[in-house]
Design an enzyme around this catalytic site. Structure first.
Site, PDB file in Angstrom:
ATOM      1  N   ASN A 153      18.142 -24.662 -53.490  1.00  0.00           N
ATOM      2  CA  ASN A 153      17.673 -23.739 -52.458  1.00  0.00           C
ATOM      3  C   ASN A 153      17.193 -22.456 -53.116  1.00  0.00           C
ATOM      4  OD1 ASN A 153      18.927 -25.125 -49.851  1.00  0.00           O
ATOM      5  ND2 ASN A 153      20.482 -25.162 -51.450  1.00  0.00           N
ATOM      6  N   ARG A 173      20.654 -21.636 -55.229  1.00  0.00           N
ATOM      7  CA  ARG A 173      21.913 -22.379 -55.048  1.00  0.00           C
ATOM      8  C   ARG A 173      21.602 -23.866 -55.095  1.00  0.00           C
ATOM      9  NH1 ARG A 173      23.148 -22.279 -49.744  1.00  0.00           N
ATOM     10  NH2 ARG A 173      23.061 -24.565 -49.667  1.00  0.00           N
ATOM     11  N   ASP A 190      22.976 -27.781 -54.661  1.00  0.00           N
ATOM     12  CA  ASP A 190      23.999 -28.534 -53.941  1.00  0.00           C
ATOM     13  C   ASP A 190      24.210 -29.906 -54.569  1.00  0.00           C
ATOM     14  OD1 ASP A 190      24.101 -26.393 -52.182  1.00  0.00           O
ATOM     15  OD2 ASP A 190      22.696 -27.301 -50.769  1.00  0.00           O
ATOM     16  N   GLU A 221      14.820 -22.927 -38.867  1.00  0.00           N
ATOM     17  CA  GLU A 221      15.927 -22.096 -39.333  1.00  0.00           C
ATOM     18  C   GLU A 221      15.773 -20.628 -38.922  1.00  0.00           C
ATOM     19  OE1 GLU A 221      17.173 -23.228 -43.496  1.00  0.00           O
ATOM     20  OE2 GLU A 221      15.312 -24.358 -43.364  1.00  0.00           O
ATOM     21  N   GLU A 250      19.715 -30.915 -53.846  1.00  0.00           N
ATOM     22  CA  GLU A 250      18.564 -30.018 -53.748  1.00  0.00           C
ATOM     23  C   GLU A 250      18.908 -28.673 -54.359  1.00  0.00           C
ATOM     24  OE1 GLU A 250      17.547 -28.573 -49.800  1.00  0.00           O
ATOM     25  OE2 GLU A 250      19.533 -29.130 -49.083  1.00  0.00           O
ATOM     26  N   SER A 272      18.919 -26.350 -44.606  1.00  0.00           N
ATOM     27  CA  SER A 272      20.057 -26.115 -43.723  1.00  0.00           C
ATOM     28  C   SER A 272      20.551 -27.372 -43.006  1.00  0.00           C
ATOM     29  CB  SER A 272      19.729 -25.026 -42.680  1.00  0.00           C
ATOM     30  OG  SER A 272      19.600 -23.776 -43.296  1.00  0.00           O
ATOM     31  N   TYR A 322      26.970 -22.982 -40.079  1.00  0.00           N
ATOM     32  CA  TYR A 322      26.739 -21.675 -39.461  1.00  0.00           C
ATOM     33  C   TYR A 322      27.649 -21.363 -38.281  1.00  0.00           C
ATOM     34  CZ  TYR A 322      22.637 -22.038 -42.401  1.00  0.00           C
ATOM     35  OH  TYR A 322      21.799 -22.188 -43.479  1.00  0.00           O
ATOM     36  N   GLY A 330      21.149 -19.112 -47.808  1.00  0.00           N
ATOM     37  CA  GLY A 330      21.604 -18.268 -46.701  1.00  0.00           C
ATOM     38  C   GLY A 330      22.340 -17.030 -47.186  1.00  0.00           C
TER      39      GLY A 330
END
Length: 309
Positions: free
Chosen positions: A272, A254, A256, A18, A270, A152, A215, A276
């Protein structure tokens, strides 16, 4: 704006899968911190601890803004170094970072406190590369193959009912996690200062929410706040805060989710610990929706920085 005297060292880049996203996050966060009045130094982290230690001794930053993503930057390694150097840093500490990055470990932890997760099993890398992973897999189709310790959506494959199994002989991501595929909506909830912000639905224009979809501008529509009923939103917010707390996180995280409206199945995929922070990123978008602009968000993260106790 009055100049803020704090000197922030932004760590970015690194050498994980990443890297490019981290460079973009670092530049964006650094620019926002400069707008907020902080003195900023940027450092593209390389596998050379002497260079980092020498830099910290030379510039004597008050805080490190950790804009690294992936292995070595998000998994507790760099956090341990900064603890030893006694330099406060943004995001979570060693234990929370390492556990969250290890998907099988974090999912087991979530399951132990009643957070819903998908059924899955771990396949060692040797079996993935050799091609005999299918005989070791206990999850029926459709299923998802993903690295056990990456972020990611790097290295993620969705294998449908009638699809040929992917050739994974070039797999380089370590052990794999194979999970049941939950069809439906992809949703996410950010947590800041221990409180859930809002819910965003992610609508890729094709396929799933892959690395490219995350992205590349124009590949995914974000619906923020998501058009879901309040009871579902409340469930997700509760689980996001619960995941943040059971991992022992601090700062911003964050979490998900996947949600199947037909069956009302909701799972956490998961959490994070270093989400990002690019122009397309979800946490700044949610914070802005709740009234906190990007410079204010990264300023709060700097002021909340700490070492492990």
């Amino acid at each position: 704006m009055t100049e803020n005297k704090k000197h922030v060292l932004v760590l970015m880049g690194g050498w994980s899968a990443e890297r490019e996203v981290s460079l973009t996050s670092g530049e964006a966060c650094g620019e926002a911190l400069e707008q907020a009045g902080y003195q900023v130094t940027y450092h593209d982290l390389q596998p050379n601890l002497s260079a980092l230690i020498n830099l910290i001794e030379a510039v004597k930053p008050d805080v490190v803004f950790n804009a690294l993503h992936g292995r070595y930057g998000e998994d507790g390694n760099i956090q341990g170094v900064l603890n030893i150097l006694n330099v406060p840093y943004t995001h979570s500490g060693v234990k929370a970072s390492s556990t969250a990055m290890d998907k099988p470990a974090s999912l087991e932890l979530f399951k132990s406190v009643g957070i819903p997760v998908a059924k899955g099993n771990v396949i060692p890398e040797a079996h993935i590369v050799s091609g005999d992973w299918q005989s070791k897999n206990e999850i029926p189709r459709p299923f998802v193959v993903k690295p056990a310790c990456e972020g990611s959506s790097v290295g993620v494959y969705i294998v449908g009912e009638n699809e040929a199994a992917p050739d994974l002989s070039e797999w380089t991501f370590g052990d794999a996690l194979i999970e049941e595929f939950v069809d439906g909506k992809e949703l996410t909830v950010a947590v800041m200062d221990g409180k859930a912000l809002t819910v965003t639905e992610l609508c890729p224009h094709e396929g799933f929410y892959s690395y490219e979809a995350k992205y590349t501008d124009g590949k995914t529509t974000h619906i923020c706040p998501a058009e879901v009923d309040s009871s579902l939103a409340d469930r997700m917010k509760e689980h996001a805060v619960q995941a943040h707390n059971v991992l022992g996180c601090r700062g911003v995280t964050r979490t998900d989710f996947r949600y199947n409206p037909a069956t009302d199945q909701l799972i956490v995929m998961e959490t994070n610990t270093q989400p990002g922070m690019t122009a397309l990123s979800l946490v700044p978008e949610q914070a802005n929706e709740m009234g906190t602009d990007f410079p204010a968000l990264v300023s709060w993260m700097v002021e909340a920085a700490a070492c492990d106790p």
